[in-house]
Design a protein around this motif. Structure first.
Motif, PDB file in Angstrom:
ATOM      1  N   GLU A 130       0.830  -1.203   0.000  1.00 23.52           N
ATOM      2  CA  GLU A 130       0.000   0.000   0.000  1.00 23.52           C
ATOM      3  C   GLU A 130       0.868   1.259   0.000  1.00 23.52           C
ATOM      4  OE1 GLU A 130      -2.198  -3.367   1.975  1.00 23.52           O
ATOM      5  OE2 GLU A 130      -0.187  -2.498   2.103  1.00 23.52           O
ATOM      6  N   GLY A 131       1.931   1.221   0.806  1.00 21.98           N
ATOM      7  CA  GLY A 131       2.789   2.392   0.900  1.00 21.98           C
ATOM      8  C   GLY A 131       3.517   2.698  -0.387  1.00 21.98           C
ATOM      9  N   VAL A 132       4.060   1.679  -1.031  1.00 25.38           N
ATOM     10  CA  VAL A 132       4.783   1.894  -2.286  1.00 25.38           C
ATOM     11  C   VAL A 132       3.832   2.369  -3.375  1.00 25.38           C
ATOM     12  CG1 VAL A 132       6.052   0.718  -4.136  1.00 25.38           C
ATOM     13  CG2 VAL A 132       6.679   0.335  -1.738  1.00 25.38           C
ATOM     14  N   ALA A 133       2.600   1.868  -3.381  1.00 29.62           N
ATOM     15  CA  ALA A 133       1.631   2.249  -4.412  1.00 29.62           C
ATOM     16  C   ALA A 133       1.348   3.746  -4.415  1.00 29.62           C
ATOM     17  CB  ALA A 133       0.332   1.473  -4.222  1.00 29.62           C
ATOM     18  N   THR A 134       1.552   4.421  -3.270  1.00 27.71           N
ATOM     19  CA  THR A 134       1.275   5.863  -3.175  1.00 27.71           C
ATOM     20  C   THR A 134       2.473   6.717  -3.584  1.00 27.71           C
ATOM     21  OG1 THR A 134       2.000   6.054  -0.859  1.00 27.71           O
ATOM     22  CG2 THR A 134      -0.297   5.413  -1.252  1.00 27.71           C
ATOM     23  N   LEU A 135       3.632   6.113  -3.815  1.00 26.82           N
ATOM     24  CA  LEU A 135       4.830   6.879  -4.132  1.00 26.82           C
ATOM     25  C   LEU A 135       4.856   7.271  -5.610  1.00 26.82           C
ATOM     26  CD1 LEU A 135       7.494   4.798  -2.155  1.00 26.82           C
ATOM     27  CD2 LEU A 135       6.317   6.881  -1.426  1.00 26.82           C
ATOM     28  N   GLU A 136       5.490   8.389  -5.898  1.00 24.11           N
ATOM     29  CA  GLU A 136       5.562   8.886  -7.265  1.00 24.11           C
ATOM     30  C   GLU A 136       6.543   8.063  -8.103  1.00 24.11           C
ATOM     31  OE1 GLU A 136       6.541  12.983  -7.271  1.00 24.11           O
ATOM     32  OE2 GLU A 136       4.764  13.599  -6.144  1.00 24.11           O
ATOM     33  N   ASP A 137       6.301   8.032  -9.388  1.00 21.85           N
ATOM     34  CA  ASP A 137       7.230   7.396 -10.309  1.00 21.85           C
ATOM     35  C   ASP A 137       8.596   8.081 -10.226  1.00 21.85           C
ATOM     36  OD1 ASP A 137       4.940   6.106 -11.057  1.00 21.85           O
ATOM     37  OD2 ASP A 137       4.942   6.791 -13.148  1.00 21.85           O
ATOM     38  N   ALA A 138       9.654   7.287 -10.386  1.00 20.09           N
ATOM     39  CA  ALA A 138      11.020   7.812 -10.470  1.00 20.09           C
ATOM     40  C   ALA A 138      11.327   8.802  -9.347  1.00 20.09           C
ATOM     41  CB  ALA A 138      11.251   8.463 -11.830  1.00 20.09           C
ATOM     42  N   SER A 139      10.978   8.424  -8.118  1.00 19.60           N
ATOM     43  CA  SER A 139      11.167   9.323  -6.973  1.00 19.60           C
ATOM     44  C   SER A 139      12.305   8.899  -6.053  1.00 19.60           C
ATOM     45  CB  SER A 139       9.872   9.409  -6.160  1.00 19.60           C
ATOM     46  OG  SER A 139       9.460   8.127  -5.716  1.00 19.60           O
ATOM     47  N   ALA A 140      12.938   7.746  -6.306  1.00 23.93           N
ATOM     48  CA  ALA A 140      13.966   7.229  -5.398  1.00 23.93           C
ATOM     49  C   ALA A 140      15.231   6.830  -6.145  1.00 23.93           C
ATOM     50  CB  ALA A 140      13.432   6.031  -4.610  1.00 23.93           C
ATOM     51  N   ASP A 141      16.373   7.115  -5.529  1.00 23.17           N
ATOM     52  CA  ASP A 141      17.647   6.616  -6.032  1.00 23.17           C
ATOM     53  C   ASP A 141      17.916   5.200  -5.534  1.00 23.17           C
ATOM     54  OD1 ASP A 141      18.498   9.188  -7.171  1.00 23.17           O
ATOM     55  OD2 ASP A 141      18.652   9.818  -5.076  1.00 23.17           O
ATOM     56  N   LEU A 142      17.329   4.888  -4.395  1.00 17.22           N
ATOM     57  CA  LEU A 142      17.587   3.603  -3.737  1.00 17.22           C
ATOM     58  C   LEU A 142      16.325   3.144  -3.030  1.00 17.22           C
ATOM     59  CD1 LEU A 142      19.561   1.388  -2.612  1.00 17.22           C
ATOM     60  CD2 LEU A 142      20.101   2.995  -0.767  1.00 17.22           C
ATOM     61  N   VAL A 143      15.962   1.886  -3.231  1.00 10.88           N
ATOM     62  CA  VAL A 143      14.879   1.252  -2.465  1.00 10.88           C
ATOM     63  C   VAL A 143      15.478   0.086  -1.703  1.00 10.88           C
ATOM     64  CG1 VAL A 143      12.737  -0.065  -2.575  1.00 10.88           C
ATOM     65  CG2 VAL A 143      13.018   1.952  -4.021  1.00 10.88           C
ATOM     66  N   ILE A 144      15.214   0.047  -0.410  1.00 12.21           N
ATOM     67  CA  ILE A 144      15.703  -1.033   0.447  1.00 12.21           C
ATOM     68  C   ILE A 144      14.506  -1.807   0.972  1.00 12.21           C
ATOM     69  CG2 ILE A 144      16.952  -1.620   2.549  1.00 12.21           C
ATOM     70  CD1 ILE A 144      18.631   0.894   2.156  1.00 12.21           C
ATOM     71  N   LEU A 145      14.397  -3.063   0.566  1.00 15.67           N
ATOM     72  CA  LEU A 145      13.318  -3.942   0.999  1.00 15.67           C
ATOM     73  C   LEU A 145      13.863  -4.875   2.077  1.00 15.67           C
ATOM     74  CD1 LEU A 145      10.535  -5.268   0.871  1.00 15.67           C
ATOM     75  CD2 LEU A 145      11.262  -6.474  -1.199  1.00 15.67           C
ATOM     76  N   ASP A 146      13.491  -4.607   3.303  1.00 17.64           N
ATOM     77  CA  ASP A 146      13.954  -5.394   4.449  1.00 17.64           C
ATOM     78  C   ASP A 146      12.788  -5.553   5.403  1.00 17.64           C
ATOM     79  OD1 ASP A 146      15.394  -6.696   6.387  1.00 17.64           O
ATOM     80  OD2 ASP A 146      16.513  -4.942   7.065  1.00 17.64           O
ATOM     81  N   ALA A 147      11.806  -6.320   4.976  1.00 18.48           N
ATOM     82  CA  ALA A 147      10.549  -6.447   5.710  1.00 18.48           C
ATOM     83  C   ALA A 147      10.309  -7.905   6.080  1.00 18.48           C
ATOM     84  CB  ALA A 147       9.386  -5.924   4.857  1.00 18.48           C
ATOM     85  N   PHE A 148      10.115  -8.134   7.367  1.00 18.71           N
ATOM     86  CA  PHE A 148       9.872  -9.478   7.855  1.00 18.71           C
ATOM     87  C   PHE A 148       8.745  -9.454   8.879  1.00 18.71           C
ATOM     88  CE2 PHE A 148      13.867 -10.042   5.896  1.00 18.71           C
ATOM     89  CZ  PHE A 148      14.036 -11.406   5.667  1.00 18.71           C
ATOM     90  N   SER A 149       7.977 -10.525   8.883  1.00 19.60           N
ATOM     91  CA  SER A 149       7.009 -10.768   9.941  1.00 19.60           C
ATOM     92  C   SER A 149       7.625 -11.816  10.852  1.00 19.60           C
ATOM     93  CB  SER A 149       5.682 -11.275   9.359  1.00 19.60           C
ATOM     94  OG  SER A 149       4.762 -11.570  10.398  1.00 19.60           O
ATOM     95  N   GLY A 150       8.179 -11.359  11.978  1.00 19.61           N
ATOM     96  CA  GLY A 150       9.012 -12.249  12.782  1.00 19.61           C
ATOM     97  C   GLY A 150      10.273 -12.539  12.003  1.00 19.61           C
ATOM     98  N   ALA A 151      10.483 -13.796  11.626  1.00 20.68           N
ATOM     99  CA  ALA A 151      11.671 -14.164  10.847  1.00 20.68           C
ATOM    100  C   ALA A 151      11.310 -14.559   9.425  1.00 20.68           C
ATOM    101  CB  ALA A 151      12.389 -15.316  11.544  1.00 20.68           C
TER     102      ALA A 151
END
Length: 280
Positions: A130-151
């Motif tokens: 949901e959060g990424v869907a609201t972001l503008e196109d070509a708005s980031a130099d770097l995206v870090i995906l580090d998401a866990f539910s527990g482990a």
């Protein structure tokens, strides 16, 4: 939750479970954040460039290998906000957005771990998709995906559809970092790499040799971009770092991924769960 100038060790209820805040007895400024008994973050309040976990060190190496100067960064997953602190310290002037669904966890980190001291940081308390869907196109130099539910990595954040949305948010020169955990056979990691390779032209993998060989459950870092990656520097930095990791790219990565199918929304895929012995 009362605000505290000095962190207070203990157990705290948050939206998605129970968090424990532990002091590092060897470092007065060091704090460990655990979620339901699983280590999530290590924060050094005196030195934000101190990265304690091996996989975070590898992500720091990848960040350091990017062109110099401030970055616009989107983080999916907050935890103790270790990497946003690192980027703010090593890349002054960077603008950062952290997407973290657990508002009680965010408040805990604000109150206990001095989150408000991180400059130019915005937090959006919503889900990763949901959060990424609201972001503008070509708005980031770097995206870090580090998401866990527990482990466990949420499968909805490992699909081709989601990787496509992350690619939309990245600028043409932008870089994606993904933290994935896996064990013997690395079946999930291979499928995730196949997924990322279907979206990005250039992909490499950083991991400690024992994890790459499936000898122990651990974390692997995927680095991806639609521009050439700084492979020579990544290889040198990974091999010479505290973790002494390997960098898998080119034909070696093709062989590593061979036969693995990309993950799509709705696929019956389960992310690997670490054996109990991993966390004692």
């Amino acid at each position: 939750m009362a605000k505290s100038t000095n962190p207070v060790p203990g157990r705290y209820l948050v939206v998605f479970g129970e968090v424990e805040l532990l002091r590092d007895l060897d470092n007065p400024a060091g704090w460990m954040l655990l979620m339901d008994g699983v280590p999530q973050s290590y924060v050094d309040l005196a030195d934000p460039t101190h990265l304690d976990f091996e996989y975070v060190q590898l992500m720091g190496i990848a960040v350091d290998c990017l062109p110099e100067g401030p970055l616009d960064v989107t983080h999916v997953g907050g935890g103790g906000f270790t990497l946003p602190r690192y980027v703010a310290a090593t890349r002054p002037g960077s603008r950062q957005i952290v997407i973290e669904p657990d508002h009680a966890l965010v408040q805990l980190v604000r109150d206990q771990l001095a989150l408000k001291t991180v400059p130019r940081l915005k937090v959006r308390t919503t889900g990763g998709r949901e959060g990424v869907a609201t972001l503008e196109d070509a708005s980031a130099d770097l995206v870090i995906l580090d998401a866990f539910s527990g482990a466990v990595m949420p499968i909805e954040l490992a699909t081709a559809e989601y990787m496509g949305d992350l690619a939309r948010v990245l600028r043409p020169h932008g870089t994606l970092l993904v933290n994935v955990a896996d064990g013997k056979g690395l079946r999930f990691a291979r499928r995730l790499l196949s997924t990322v390779k279907g979206v990005f032209r250039h992909v490499t993998l950083l991991a400690e040799p024992g994890v790459l060989r499936g000898r122990r459950f651990g974390n692997l870092i995927v680095v991806a971009s639609n521009r050439d990656l700084p492979l020579d520097r990544l290889v040198r930095s990974a091999a010479g770092g505290l973790t002494q990791a390997r960098c898998v790219a080119g034909e070696d990565l093709v062989k590593f991924v061979a036969g693995a199918k990309p993950i799509h929304d709705g696929d019956p895929v389960a992310a690997p769960v670490p054996p109990p012995a991993v966390f004692g």
